[in-house]
Design a protein around this motif. Sequence first.
Motif, PDB file in Angstrom:
ATOM      1  N   GLY A   1       0.808  -1.220   0.000  1.00 55.06           N
ATOM      2  CA  GLY A   1       0.000   0.000   0.000  1.00 55.06           C
ATOM      3  C   GLY A   1       0.840   1.270   0.000  1.00 55.06           C
ATOM      4  O   GLY A   1       0.592   2.198  -0.764  1.00 55.06           O
ATOM      5  N   GLY A   2       1.860   1.285   0.863  1.00 51.15           N
ATOM      6  CA  GLY A   2       2.712   2.466   0.969  1.00 51.15           C
ATOM      7  C   GLY A   2       3.473   2.731  -0.324  1.00 51.15           C
ATOM      8  O   GLY A   2       3.647   3.884  -0.738  1.00 51.15           O
TER       9      GLY A   2
ATOM     10  N   LEU B   1       4.974   5.263  16.103  1.00 48.06           N
ATOM     11  CA  LEU B   1       6.099   5.632  15.245  1.00 48.06           C
ATOM     12  C   LEU B   1       7.431   5.250  15.890  1.00 48.06           C
ATOM     13  O   LEU B   1       8.330   4.747  15.237  1.00 48.06           O
ATOM     14  CB  LEU B   1       6.063   7.132  14.933  1.00 48.06           C
ATOM     15  CG  LEU B   1       4.914   7.577  14.030  1.00 48.06           C
ATOM     16  CD1 LEU B   1       4.857   9.093  13.946  1.00 48.06           C
ATOM     17  CD2 LEU B   1       5.069   7.000  12.630  1.00 48.06           C
TER      18      LEU B   1
ATOM     19  N   TYR C   1      -9.422  12.014   8.035  1.00 38.57           N
ATOM     20  CA  TYR C   1      -8.782  11.955   9.346  1.00 38.57           C
ATOM     21  C   TYR C   1      -8.410  13.331   9.855  1.00 38.57           C
ATOM     22  O   TYR C   1      -7.586  14.020   9.287  1.00 38.57           O
ATOM     23  CB  TYR C   1      -7.570  11.017   9.305  1.00 38.57           C
ATOM     24  CG  TYR C   1      -8.057   9.645   8.971  1.00 38.57           C
ATOM     25  CD1 TYR C   1      -8.754   8.919   9.922  1.00 38.57           C
ATOM     26  CD2 TYR C   1      -7.956   9.138   7.690  1.00 38.57           C
ATOM     27  CE1 TYR C   1      -9.305   7.689   9.612  1.00 38.57           C
ATOM     28  CE2 TYR C   1      -8.499   7.909   7.372  1.00 38.57           C
ATOM     29  CZ  TYR C   1      -9.172   7.194   8.335  1.00 38.57           C
ATOM     30  OH  TYR C   1      -9.733   5.990   8.032  1.00 38.57           O
TER      31      TYR C   1
ATOM     32  N   THR D   1      -4.028   9.077   2.005  1.00 39.14           N
ATOM     33  CA  THR D   1      -3.528   8.286   3.135  1.00 39.14           C
ATOM     34  C   THR D   1      -4.545   7.295   3.690  1.00 39.14           C
ATOM     35  O   THR D   1      -4.282   6.646   4.694  1.00 39.14           O
ATOM     36  CB  THR D   1      -3.086   9.208   4.292  1.00 39.14           C
ATOM     37  OG1 THR D   1      -4.175  10.046   4.650  1.00 39.14           O
ATOM     38  CG2 THR D   1      -1.899  10.064   3.880  1.00 39.14           C
ATOM     39  N   THR D   2      -5.699   7.167   3.027  1.00 40.31           N
ATOM     40  CA  THR D   2      -6.696   6.230   3.528  1.00 40.31           C
ATOM     41  C   THR D   2      -6.181   4.790   3.377  1.00 40.31           C
ATOM     42  O   THR D   2      -5.695   4.410   2.322  1.00 40.31           O
ATOM     43  CB  THR D   2      -8.023   6.430   2.780  1.00 40.31           C
ATOM     44  OG1 THR D   2      -8.552   7.693   3.161  1.00 40.31           O
ATOM     45  CG2 THR D   2      -9.041   5.350   3.113  1.00 40.31           C
ATOM     46  N   GLY D   3      -6.251   4.033   4.459  1.00 40.08           N
ATOM     47  CA  GLY D   3      -5.816   2.635   4.420  1.00 40.08           C
ATOM     48  C   GLY D   3      -4.320   2.441   4.553  1.00 40.08           C
ATOM     49  O   GLY D   3      -3.823   1.335   4.380  1.00 40.08           O
ATOM     50  N   VAL D   4      -3.603   3.520   4.852  1.00 38.69           N
ATOM     51  CA  VAL D   4      -2.147   3.430   4.949  1.00 38.69           C
ATOM     52  C   VAL D   4      -1.747   3.514   6.421  1.00 38.69           C
ATOM     53  O   VAL D   4      -2.356   4.251   7.192  1.00 38.69           O
ATOM     54  CB  VAL D   4      -1.518   4.588   4.143  1.00 38.69           C
ATOM     55  CG1 VAL D   4      -0.020   4.582   4.275  1.00 38.69           C
ATOM     56  CG2 VAL D   4      -1.921   4.491   2.680  1.00 38.69           C
ATOM     57  N   ASP D   5      -0.732   2.761   6.830  1.00 40.84           N
ATOM     58  CA  ASP D   5      -0.392   2.730   8.257  1.00 40.84           C
ATOM     59  C   ASP D   5       0.286   4.034   8.698  1.00 40.84           C
ATOM     60  O   ASP D   5       0.719   4.827   7.869  1.00 40.84           O
ATOM     61  CB  ASP D   5       0.460   1.501   8.584  1.00 40.84           C
ATOM     62  CG  ASP D   5       1.864   1.607   8.026  1.00 40.84           C
ATOM     63  OD1 ASP D   5       2.562   2.569   8.363  1.00 40.84           O
ATOM     64  OD2 ASP D   5       2.264   0.723   7.262  1.00 40.84           O
ATOM     65  N   PRO D   6       0.352   4.268  10.015  1.00 34.98           N
ATOM     66  CA  PRO D   6       0.828   5.555  10.539  1.00 34.98           C
ATOM     67  C   PRO D   6       2.237   5.933  10.081  1.00 34.98           C
ATOM     68  O   PRO D   6       2.516   7.113   9.868  1.00 34.98           O
ATOM     69  CB  PRO D   6       0.816   5.361  12.060  1.00 34.98           C
ATOM     70  CG  PRO D   6      -0.153   4.278  12.292  1.00 34.98           C
ATOM     71  CD  PRO D   6      -0.098   3.389  11.102  1.00 34.98           C
ATOM     72  N   VAL D   7       3.099   4.962   9.919  1.00 35.32           N
ATOM     73  CA  VAL D   7       4.465   5.271   9.504  1.00 35.32           C
ATOM     74  C   VAL D   7       4.448   5.849   8.087  1.00 35.32           C
ATOM     75  O   VAL D   7       5.010   6.913   7.819  1.00 35.32           O
ATOM     76  CB  VAL D   7       5.357   4.003   9.569  1.00 35.32           C
ATOM     77  CG1 VAL D   7       6.744   4.317   9.039  1.00 35.32           C
ATOM     78  CG2 VAL D   7       5.439   3.499  10.993  1.00 35.32           C
TER      79      VAL D   7
ATOM     80  N   TYR E   1      -5.450   3.148  12.754  1.00 37.04           N
ATOM     81  CA  TYR E   1      -5.727   4.528  13.124  1.00 37.04           C
ATOM     82  C   TYR E   1      -5.603   4.669  14.619  1.00 37.04           C
ATOM     83  O   TYR E   1      -6.355   4.076  15.379  1.00 37.04           O
ATOM     84  CB  TYR E   1      -7.081   4.968  12.572  1.00 37.04           C
ATOM     85  CG  TYR E   1      -6.941   5.064  11.088  1.00 37.04           C
ATOM     86  CD1 TYR E   1      -6.225   6.122  10.537  1.00 37.04           C
ATOM     87  CD2 TYR E   1      -7.368   4.060  10.263  1.00 37.04           C
ATOM     88  CE1 TYR E   1      -5.981   6.172   9.180  1.00 37.04           C
ATOM     89  CE2 TYR E   1      -7.129   4.105   8.898  1.00 37.04           C
ATOM     90  CZ  TYR E   1      -6.442   5.173   8.375  1.00 37.04           C
ATOM     91  OH  TYR E   1      -6.188   5.225   7.038  1.00 37.04           O
TER      92      TYR E   1
ATOM     93  N   ARG F   1       1.922   7.129   6.550  1.00 36.69           N
ATOM     94  CA  ARG F   1       1.165   8.381   6.539  1.00 36.69           C
ATOM     95  C   ARG F   1       2.064   9.548   6.912  1.00 36.69           C
ATOM     96  O   ARG F   1       2.030  10.595   6.297  1.00 36.69           O
ATOM     97  CB  ARG F   1       0.008   8.315   7.552  1.00 36.69           C
ATOM     98  CG  ARG F   1      -1.169   7.540   7.063  1.00 36.69           C
ATOM     99  CD  ARG F   1      -2.104   7.251   8.193  1.00 36.69           C
ATOM    100  NE  ARG F   1      -2.899   8.416   8.572  1.00 36.69           N
ATOM    101  CZ  ARG F   1      -3.545   8.523   9.725  1.00 36.69           C
ATOM    102  NH1 ARG F   1      -3.468   7.572  10.621  1.00 36.69           N
ATOM    103  NH2 ARG F   1      -4.263   9.588   9.983  1.00 36.69           N
ATOM    104  N   LYS F   2       2.885   9.343   7.921  1.00 38.08           N
ATOM    105  CA  LYS F   2       3.789  10.409   8.370  1.00 38.08           C
ATOM    106  C   LYS F   2       4.783  10.756   7.264  1.00 38.08           C
ATOM    107  O   LYS F   2       5.011  11.931   6.963  1.00 38.08           O
ATOM    108  CB  LYS F   2       4.518   9.946   9.632  1.00 38.08           C
ATOM    109  CG  LYS F   2       5.408  11.002  10.266  1.00 38.08           C
ATOM    110  CD  LYS F   2       6.051  10.436  11.532  1.00 38.08           C
ATOM    111  CE  LYS F   2       7.267  11.222  11.974  1.00 38.08           C
ATOM    112  NZ  LYS F   2       6.964  12.589  12.385  1.00 38.08           N
ATOM    113  N   GLU F   3       5.330   9.722   6.642  1.00 40.06           N
ATOM    114  CA  GLU F   3       6.284   9.952   5.544  1.00 40.06           C
ATOM    115  C   GLU F   3       5.608  10.709   4.402  1.00 40.06           C
ATOM    116  O   GLU F   3       6.199  11.593   3.789  1.00 40.06           O
ATOM    117  CB  GLU F   3       6.811   8.619   5.003  1.00 40.06           C
ATOM    118  CG  GLU F   3       7.795   7.946   5.933  1.00 40.06           C
ATOM    119  CD  GLU F   3       8.190   6.563   5.437  1.00 40.06           C
ATOM    120  OE1 GLU F   3       9.053   5.967   6.088  1.00 40.06           O
ATOM    121  OE2 GLU F   3       7.624   6.080   4.415  1.00 40.06           O
TER     122      GLU F   3
END
Lengths: 300, 244
Positions: free
Chosen positions: A134-135, B237, A190, A159-165, B196, A167-169
């Motif tokens: 996904g990323g 993170l 979000y 960023t829908t469906g993408v993990d937090p790492v 999330y 998303r941050k990148e």
Amino acid sequence: MSIIVKNISKSYKQVKALDNISLEVPSGELFGLIGPDGAGKTTLFRILTTLLLPNEGTASVTGYDIVKDYKSIRNTVGYMPGRFSLYQDLTVEENLRFFATIFGTTIEENYDLIRDIYVQIEPFKNRRAGRLSGGMKQKLALSCALIHKPKVLFLDEPTTGVDPVSRKEFWEMLKRLQEQQITIFVSTPYMDEAALCDNIALITNGKILRIDTPEGIKASFPHKIYKVKSTKTFKLIQDLGAYEQTHSAYPFGEYIHFTPNTTAFRTQDLTHFLKENHHTNIEVFETGPTIEDTFMELSD
Amino acid sequence: MNTKNAIQVENLTKTFGAFTAVNNISFHVGKGEVFGFLGANGAGKTTAMKMLIGILKPSSGNALVANFDIATQADSVKKSIGYMSQRFSLYNDLTIKENITFFGGIYGLNKADIKTKTHALIDDLGLHDEANKLVGALPLGWKQKVAFSVSLLHDPQIIFLDEPTGGVDPITRRQFWEMIYREADKGKTIFVTTHYMDEAEYCNRVSIMVEGKIEALDTPKNLKTTYNADSMDQVFLKLARNLA
């Protein structure tokens, strides 16, 4: 102004997807369209990228009218739709080359713009797009949307469906793109991502609730807000619902966000009320509103 | 093993060829607990959950779900749990009533029970006007509330939720979490996977998977203290990529 939207409305049969929307985005701004599924975000994207005609209103992108000058807009903007829409059976590199060719350019010519993003997927350049994580798909889609050096970048729920790492990148990549004077129009459901934009529009049921900076949105919250907690969360929600001084009480993670309906409210009154209702380990303290608090207050 | 726990996992491992997707994980979930199961894309969450709901056999280790062994009593596991995911939950081209009847039948309820439960569910959610409308025409938030209620039809002890409120509007989302707390209050156990982090903050305890292993497991509050972070997002993170 990079994007000007004036009184745009769009209906699908009985459903009013957009109801008299107006907004302006200055050049070089990172602008966020924040709202849940079904709010009308994608409809607005499709209108601004000239894929859909509005029923009413006008709009322009980099000075071009979305109806008259649709061809110029298509050459000027990059669009990353919400659903992954690259060719799954072409490789990473083939997809990128394909999009470069369509816009009459080459990967080499604009490589500088995508380098930061593309180097992360370049080791997989011979892999078919359908087999990426996904990323990685998201990074390829962004590279393809940028390869013709657009002035405005439209990103529909990237960023829908993408993990937090990831998303941050992704948001860090957007900040770097912004430094290249690209206007970025991005949507997300979000609320925590809204804080990273210069200005945001809160949208729900086809209507814009408010446009402001993230700080301005928070500051516009009209009540004092308190975090409340006790051992029994479900009973706490119900008891707060029945409390005479409650304006609203919504679960927010491990706490309930409580707003009183009177400025005379005192925390000790609530603590007392909860004790009488057999709550234990009671916590009540004032906190600052989030963008989500404002969103709920406005859409209530 | 402790029978007070709804889920008891001991050294659970799953390998696909040379790749270890789930690497020797152990944890438990208490009855009535709201448990968050977190991890980055590819960390092994889905594989672990597939084993827990009885549709994938472990390579080694074992787990009890509602006191049934997931390897040898998978059918009993399936009857004791409810499952709801954001991606697939209800049939869009059936009405709300038809969906309830269909899933009631799948779960082995008799006609009289289905009728009673249908009425109760529609009353609960205040959906009298929509009961005969196609699910596809409902806003996402309502769909998710109906899907959650449908996953409770057969009175399961444990409910597995896979990213239940992604994209749902903030108010409906709160109503959804109120429903979750209501069920937990009745003693049902809730197992939520999500990436999330604000959803994670609603859980009593959360675990974070990194590359097949559980790297952290505690209350959101303790995790934030341990990792010196303001939010679960930061905790995540730090753990997942030593970022932030």
